[in-house]
Motif scaffolding. Structure first.
Motif, PDB file in Angstrom:
ATOM      1  N   GLU A  51       3.138  12.435  10.207  1.00  0.00           N
ATOM      2  CA  GLU A  51       4.232  13.334  10.562  1.00  0.00           C
ATOM      3  C   GLU A  51       5.579  12.889  10.007  1.00  0.00           C
ATOM      4  N   ILE A  52       5.625  11.817   9.212  1.00  0.00           N
ATOM      5  CA  ILE A  52       6.903  11.354   8.694  1.00  0.00           C
ATOM      6  C   ILE A  52       7.411  12.287   7.604  1.00  0.00           C
ATOM      7  N   LYS A  73       4.909  -0.878  -2.015  1.00  0.00           N
ATOM      8  CA  LYS A  73       6.344  -0.640  -1.918  1.00  0.00           C
ATOM      9  C   LYS A  73       6.624   0.619  -1.092  1.00  0.00           C
ATOM     10  N   THR A  74       5.811   1.634  -1.310  1.00  0.00           N
ATOM     11  CA  THR A  74       5.977   2.882  -0.549  1.00  0.00           C
ATOM     12  C   THR A  74       5.772   2.649   0.942  1.00  0.00           C
ATOM     13  N   VAL A  75       4.731   1.894   1.279  1.00  0.00           N
ATOM     14  CA  VAL A  75       4.454   1.609   2.689  1.00  0.00           C
ATOM     15  C   VAL A  75       5.595   0.811   3.317  1.00  0.00           C
ATOM     16  N   GLY A  76       6.053  -0.225   2.607  1.00  0.00           N
ATOM     17  CA  GLY A  76       7.087  -1.087   3.169  1.00  0.00           C
ATOM     18  C   GLY A  76       8.454  -0.445   3.242  1.00  0.00           C
ATOM     19  N   LEU A 118       9.053   9.014   0.655  1.00  0.00           N
ATOM     20  CA  LEU A 118       7.873   8.630  -0.126  1.00  0.00           C
ATOM     21  C   LEU A 118       8.018   9.099  -1.573  1.00  0.00           C
ATOM     22  N   GLU A 119       8.480  10.330  -1.734  1.00  0.00           N
ATOM     23  CA  GLU A 119       8.666  10.864  -3.085  1.00  0.00           C
ATOM     24  C   GLU A 119       9.762  10.103  -3.827  1.00  0.00           C
ATOM     25  N   ALA A 120      10.782   9.667  -3.101  1.00  0.00           N
ATOM     26  CA  ALA A 120      11.870   8.933  -3.736  1.00  0.00           C
ATOM     27  C   ALA A 120      11.395   7.581  -4.253  1.00  0.00           C
ATOM     28  N   ALA A 180      -4.152   7.391   7.668  1.00  0.00           N
ATOM     29  CA  ALA A 180      -3.215   8.511   7.539  1.00  0.00           C
ATOM     30  C   ALA A 180      -3.482   9.225   6.214  1.00  0.00           C
ATOM     31  N   SER A 181      -3.759  10.508   6.251  1.00  0.00           N
ATOM     32  CA  SER A 181      -4.175  11.242   5.051  1.00  0.00           C
ATOM     33  C   SER A 181      -3.091  11.303   3.986  1.00  0.00           C
ATOM     34  N   ASN A 182      -1.811  11.201   4.376  1.00  0.00           N
ATOM     35  CA  ASN A 182      -0.743  11.351   3.391  1.00  0.00           C
ATOM     36  C   ASN A 182      -0.413  10.065   2.643  1.00  0.00           C
ATOM     37  N   VAL A 183      -0.908   8.922   3.120  1.00  0.00           N
ATOM     38  CA  VAL A 183      -0.605   7.663   2.428  1.00  0.00           C
ATOM     39  C   VAL A 183      -1.832   6.807   2.179  1.00  0.00           C
TER      40      VAL A 183
END
Length: 532
Positions: A432-433, A450-453, A438-440, A367-370
C-alpha cells in the motif's frame, strides 16, 4: 485491531499530518527501549540461540516420527472438523448479535451517557483481555464437557474485538445523514437505523468475515480443555504419542483453515467493492451472505445439538463458577505468582522481538509490488499461510516434546507464529505504499536492495511499528495460556488452579492477567499515537 477493508486513497499530506509525523529521535529512542526489553527478556528466560540450535536435531527427529501423516478414523475426524467449523460460525454470530447494541453504547457519538460509554468500553476491554481458552476452561467447569462452552467462549472473546471495531466504525460515520434524518422529526432509533447503519455495514461485514477466520483457528485448540472440536482428537493423539495420527489431524486443520481463508478473501472482494459492482449487485451479494450465515447458524444448532434455550440459561451456572473466584486469593501462591507473571511478559516480549525482526524480510518478499521474483513471492506467501494456519498452542506442543518443559518452548512457538502474522501485515503495508519513491530510486539506477532501503522501509515503518505493538498485545494474551501444555508462563498455575477447583486462586491469576493485558494495551496505544 483495525481491519483495512480497502486500500487508502492517495492524497496530499496535510499540515496536521506532517505535525504528527514521528521525529527520528522518537523512533531511535523507542527502538533502543524495545531492544533493551527484548534483551532483558532473553536474559531472564536464559534464552540462548545455541540452546535452540542444539535442539534442532530433536525437533527434526520428532517431525520425522510424525511422517507420513495418518488418519485412523476419517469419519470421526471429518465430523469433528465440521463441528469445529460450525462452532466458529455460531460463536461469531452470537458475538455479532451482542456486539451491535454494545457498540452503539460504546461509541461516543451514539452513547446515551458518558457513564454508559465507560461501562460498555470496560465490558469490551474485559472480553478482549481474557483468552478464549481460559474462558472455555471456566465454562467447562460450570456447564460440563461439550461444544456449548466452546461456542460461548468464542462468542465472549469475540465481543472484545467486534465490539471495539463496530464502535470505532460508528464513531467514524459522517454526521450529515443523521442531521438530515433528525430534521424530519424521526426518533433516535430511526436515526440510527436510517443514517448510521448504512454507513457502517461494509466495515461490519469485513470485521465479521475476518473474525470467523480467527475463530476457526481458535476453535481448533478448545478441545484441549474439553470444549469440543477437533482439538480433542489432536490432544488425544499427542498424549498417546501417536505422532503420525496427530500430523494427519494437523493436515486436516491446515486444509480447513486454508479453504476458509480463500473463501474469506473471495467474500471480502465481492461484498466490499460496491464501486465496481453496482448497488444492485452489492445488495444481492449481501443478501446471499446473510442467507449463507443464517443457514450455517441453523446447521450449527442442529449438528452441534445445541438447544437455543441453553444460549440463555448458561448464564446462571457460569455466574456460579465465576462467583467462586471472588474474593481472589493472592497469598496462596506466594512469590510463584510474581515469578510466573514476569515470565509470561518476558515470553511475549521476546517472541514479539524475534518475530518482528524475522517478519520484515519475509513480508517484503511477500509483497507483490517489490518481491524480487514470483517464485520467492509464492514461497513467502505459502510460508505465511502455513504458519498462520497452525495455532501457537499446537506449535508449543511440538517444541515442548523436542526441547522439554519451560518458557523456551513457548517463546519459540510464539516467535514462529509471530513471523507468519507479522509477515502478512508487513506485506500488506508494503503493497500500500506510494509507488513514487520506488520509481524515483529506479530512475537513478538504484538496485533492489537500494529500493528497499531507501523507498520501501521508510514508508512502511509506521505501519510496521503499529503491527508490532498490536502483536505484543496479542502475544502477551497468548503467553498466559501456553502453560497448559508446559510451555512456561502463568498458564500452568492458572489451569492447575482450575483443575483442582481452587477458584479463589484462579480469580487472583485472572485479575493479574487482566491487569497485564490492560497495561500493555494502554502502553501500546500511547506508543502508537507517537509513531503511527
Amino acid at each position: 485491531m483495525s481491519v483495512v477493508l480497502d486500500p487508502p486513497q492517495r492524497r496530499p499530506v496535510t499540515r496536521d499530518e506532517r505535525a504528527r509525523t514521528p521525529r527520528p529521535w522518537v523512533l531511535r529512542l523507542l527502538s533502543l527501549l524495545a531492544a533493551a526489553a527484548v534483551l532483558a527478556s532473553a536474559v531472564h528466560l536464559e534464552f540462548a540461540p545455541a540452546t535452540l540450535l542444539d535442539g534442532l536435531d530433536d525437533i527434526a527427529r520428532l517431525l520425522d516420527r510424525m511422517l507420513p501423516p495418518r488418519l485412523d478414523d476419517p469419519a470421526r475426524i471429518s465430523t469433528l472438523a465440521l463441528e469445529t467449523l460450525l462452532m466458529a460460525v455460531l460463536g461469531t454470530v452470537l458475538a455479532t448479535v451482542a456486539s451491535v447494541p454494545l457498540a452503539f453504547l460504546a461509541a461516543r457519538n451514539t452513547t446515551p451517557h458518558p457513564a454508559v460509554y465507560a461501562v460498555a468500553r470496560a465490558i469490551i476491554t474485559f472480553c478482549r483481555a481474557m483468552p478464549d481458552l481460559l474462558i472455555a476452561a471456566l465454562l467447562v467447569r460450570g456447564l460440563g464437557i461439550g461444544v456449548l462452552p466452546g461456542v460461548l467462549a468464542l462468542a465472549l472473546h469475540s465481543i472484545g474485538m467486534l465490539g471495539k471495531l463496530f464502535a470505532d466504525a460508528i464513531e467514524q460515520t459522517d454526521p450529515g445523514p443523521r442531521e438530515a434524518v433528525r430534521a424530519t422529526g424521526a426518533g433516535p432509533l430511526r436515526e440510527l437505523v436510517n443514517a448510521v447503519l448504512p454507513q457502517v455495514v461494509p466495515a461490519w461485514i469485513g470485521a465479521f468475515v475476518y473474525r470467523v477466520d480467527i475463530n476457526l483457528r481458535m476453535s481448533v485448540v478448545l478441545g484441549f480443555v474439553g470444549a469440543g472440536g477437533i482439538g480433542f482428537a489432536l490432544q488425544d493423539a499427542l498424549r498417546g504419542l501417536a505422532y503420525p495420527r496427530a500430523m494427519g489431524i494437523v493436515a486436516v486443520i491446515l486444509v480447513i483453515i486454508a479453504a476458509m481463508e480463500l473463501l474469506a478473501i473471495g467474500i471480502r472482494r465481492v461484498l466490499l467493492a460496491p464501486k465496481n459492482s453496482g448497488p444492485r449487485r452489492d445488495r444481492a451479494a449481501r443478501f446471499a451472505l446473510g442467507g449463507l450465515v443464517g443457514g450455517a447458524t441453523l446447521a450449527a444448532l442442529v449438528v452441534l445439538e445445541i438447544d437455543p434455550l441453553s444460549l440463555v440459561t448458561w448464564v446462571g451456572p457460569a455466574l456460579e463458577v465465576f462467583g467462586r473466584m471472588v474474593p481472589p486469593d493472592f497469598g496462596a501462591l506466594g512469590t510463584d505468582l510474581f515469578d510466573a507473571t514476569v515470565q509470561t511478559v518476558a515470553i511475549g516480549v521476546l517472541a514479539t522481538g524475534i518475530g518482528g525482526v524475522l517478519s520484515i524480510p519475509v513480508g517484503i518478499v511477500a509483497a507483490s509490488n517489490v518481491s524480487p521474483h514470483p517464485v520467492l513471492y509464492w514461497m513467502a506467501r505459502g510460508w505465511i499461510l502455513l504458519v498462520r494456519a497452525v495455532p501457537e498452542l499446537i506449535v508449543a506442543v511440538v517444541f515442548v516434546a523436542a526441547l522439554g518443559l519451560g518458557p523456551i518452548a513457548g517463546t519459540c512457538a510464539l516467535a514462529i507464529g509471530s513471523v507468519g502474522f507479522l509477515g502478512k501485515l508487513v506485506a500488506d503495508a508494503v503493497e500500500e505504499i506510494d509507488p513514487g519513491p520506488l520509481e524515483a530510486v529506479a530512475a537513478v539506477g538504484g538496485g533492489w536492495w537500494k529500493t528497499v532501503g531507501a523507498a520501501v522501509i521508510p514508508q512502511a515503518v509506521p505501519a510496521i511499528v503499529g503491527s508490532w505493538l498490536y502483536l505484543l498485545d496479542v502475544n502477551i494474551r497468548t503467553s498466559t495460556v501456553l502453560g497448559i501444555v508446559g510451555a512456561g508462563g502463568i498458564g500452568y498455575l492458572l489451569f492447575e488452579s482450575i483443575r483442582t477447583l481452587n477458584f479463589d486462586v484462579a480469580g487472583a491469576i485472572v485479575l493479574v492477567v487482566f491487569v497485564i493485558v490492560y497495561l500493555i494495551e494502554r502502553l501500546s496505544g500511547w506508543i502508537r499515537s507517537l509513531v503511527v
